[in-house]
Design an enzyme around this catalytic site. Sequence first.
Site, mmCIF file in Angstrom:
data_model
loop_
_atom_site.group_PDB
_atom_site.id
_atom_site.type_symbol
_atom_site.label_atom_id
_atom_site.label_comp_id
_atom_site.label_asym_id
_atom_site.label_seq_id
_atom_site.Cartn_x
_atom_site.Cartn_y
_atom_site.Cartn_z
ATOM 1 N N SER A 185 98.663 93.863 90.983
ATOM 2 C CA SER A 185 98.202 93.274 89.721
ATOM 3 C C SER A 185 97.780 94.284 88.677
ATOM 4 O O SER A 185 97.760 93.980 87.495
ATOM 5 C CB SER A 185 97.023 92.353 90.006
ATOM 6 O OG SER A 185 95.954 93.089 90.563
ATOM 7 N N HIS A 213 100.654 87.459 92.582
ATOM 8 C CA HIS A 213 101.224 87.748 91.256
ATOM 9 C C HIS A 213 102.744 87.628 91.233
ATOM 10 O O HIS A 213 103.360 87.852 90.203
ATOM 11 C CB HIS A 213 100.800 89.151 90.798
ATOM 12 C CG HIS A 213 99.333 89.220 90.492
ATOM 13 N ND1 HIS A 213 98.816 88.988 89.244
ATOM 14 C CD2 HIS A 213 98.265 89.440 91.309
ATOM 15 C CE1 HIS A 213 97.498 89.082 89.282
ATOM 16 N NE2 HIS A 213 97.138 89.365 90.526
ATOM 17 N N LYS A 244 97.621 81.313 89.019
ATOM 18 C CA LYS A 244 98.456 82.131 88.138
ATOM 19 C C LYS A 244 99.703 81.312 87.756
ATOM 20 O O LYS A 244 99.619 80.499 86.841
ATOM 21 C CB LYS A 244 98.749 83.467 88.810
ATOM 22 C CG LYS A 244 97.410 84.148 89.230
ATOM 23 C CD LYS A 244 97.553 85.535 89.718
ATOM 24 C CE LYS A 244 96.301 86.030 90.429
ATOM 25 N NZ LYS A 244 95.050 85.931 89.675
HETATM 26 N N1 PMP Z 1 95.112 88.074 95.458
HETATM 27 C C1 PMP Z 1 95.392 88.873 94.413
HETATM 28 C C2 PMP Z 1 96.389 89.968 94.596
HETATM 29 C C3 PMP Z 1 94.758 88.669 93.192
HETATM 30 O O1 PMP Z 1 95.032 89.468 92.149
HETATM 31 C C4 PMP Z 1 93.812 87.614 93.055
HETATM 32 C C5 PMP Z 1 93.102 87.318 91.755
HETATM 33 N N2 PMP Z 1 93.362 88.045 90.684
HETATM 34 C C6 PMP Z 1 93.547 86.836 94.168
HETATM 35 C C7 PMP Z 1 94.220 87.069 95.343
HETATM 36 C C8 PMP Z 1 92.517 85.748 94.097
HETATM 37 O O2 PMP Z 1 93.022 84.630 93.460
HETATM 38 P P1 PMP Z 1 92.082 83.595 92.706
HETATM 39 O O3 PMP Z 1 91.610 84.265 91.458
HETATM 40 O O4 PMP Z 1 92.980 82.464 92.453
HETATM 41 O O5 PMP Z 1 90.948 83.266 93.614
#
Ligand code: PMP
Length: 416
Positions: A185, A213, A244
């Site tokens: 990310s 992502h 997302k």
């Molecule tokens: N895994 C990754 C790689 C993430 O970037 C994120 C959040 N940015 C999450 C899990 C967690 O997801 P959520 O924000 O929907 O709880």
Amino acid sequence: MALLDKFDMYPELYGQILAHGENPFGVCMDEVVSATRAMINGRETILAGTNNYMGLTFDQSSIDAAKDALDRHGTGTTGSRFANGTYAEHRQLETDLAQFLGLSHCIVFSTGYQANLGAISALAGPEDVILMDADCHACIYDGCKLSGATIVRFRHNSAADLDKRLSRLDPAQKGRLVIVEGMYSMFGDVAPLGELAEAAHRHGAYFYVDEAHSFGSFGPNGRGAAEAQGVLDQVDFYSSTFSKSLSSIGGFCASNHDAFEFVRSTSRPYMFTASMSPANVSSVRAALAQIAAQPHLRDALWRNAERLHAGLSAQGFDLCAAPSPVVAVRMPNKEAAIAGWNALLAAGVYVNLAIPPGTPNAASLLRLSMSAAHTDAEIDAICEAFRNVGQLLADAGAARGGAGQVASQAAAAPAT
Ligand code: PMP
């Protein structure tokens, strides 16, 4: 008295950040106008940092499904999946996702964070070892910690380093789990999943991929980076989020291993927190149907990513990876990144500021995420606003760096 001493440094830290203008870690969207625009500080602003990859936050079928679920099932479940919080539609969503991915089991959690926390901490225990990519997200770290397993970090995206570290393990230590992400990310770079899976399996380890992502946005059918690379059948555990591409909140983990079902009765983040609300579940089901039915959204997203990448490259910015839905601009230092972030907001463009310690290799970044819903005019406006950032760097005598540089290999801290 000592309890709160750890916060003593924060007023100064925040003071330094606020000296440049707005608080980048508390931006308030007074009104969200569309999938790509919001009112911020009284100004209509282009959103280029929201992870709304497929642009479905205002998808009419998702909104209708959520409203209908509110009418039929109420506002909340008031209980956990394990106790009183499993409704027929939670089950249905699990079936939809398993079918979409071609996997036999799927467990839905209340957030993407909890999906990793819950699945990892249930799959591995104190007698096991987890090998994780050094750039993995904070919730993967937290899941590993909660599991009590021995944690070994391997060099970012390096199957050779993973192989070396697996070779060094005590042969008696048989419970092995390798965890990576599909697309990362912070830099927007993609994992070599086939090579990593091969190394994992050769050493008797299970292979876990977080496609938070990349779900929806990668692969001919939107099944993620593993599908794009033709290695979905080599993934033992597949996790992702609903926050997302699916434009809601919640998350899941899926697998072909029958024993995976018992995560439901051993995972604390599944058993001891309230389940997804009915409206969220229904909107995710509708968004998933849109992703399956509208492959042109994925095409639009990638076209947009390439347009942005080309526009910023042409200005000589140092981009962290090849074109992907995340385009990260490397800044020379934290101060330049904060000043650049403010210049963009003042020009009507919202991006993410990513600075140490929340970034791999202590990088200072302006991170942008593209959406299928961005128009060419919006992308051109984003690139135009970056001219102000270029000017700031020129005024400070700092180089923009060479474009297209690949993300650095080492990691200092977990991504947020
Ligand atoms: N895994 C990754 C790689 C993430 O970037 C994120 C959040 N940015 C999450 C899990 C967690 O997801 P959520 O924000 O929907 O709880």
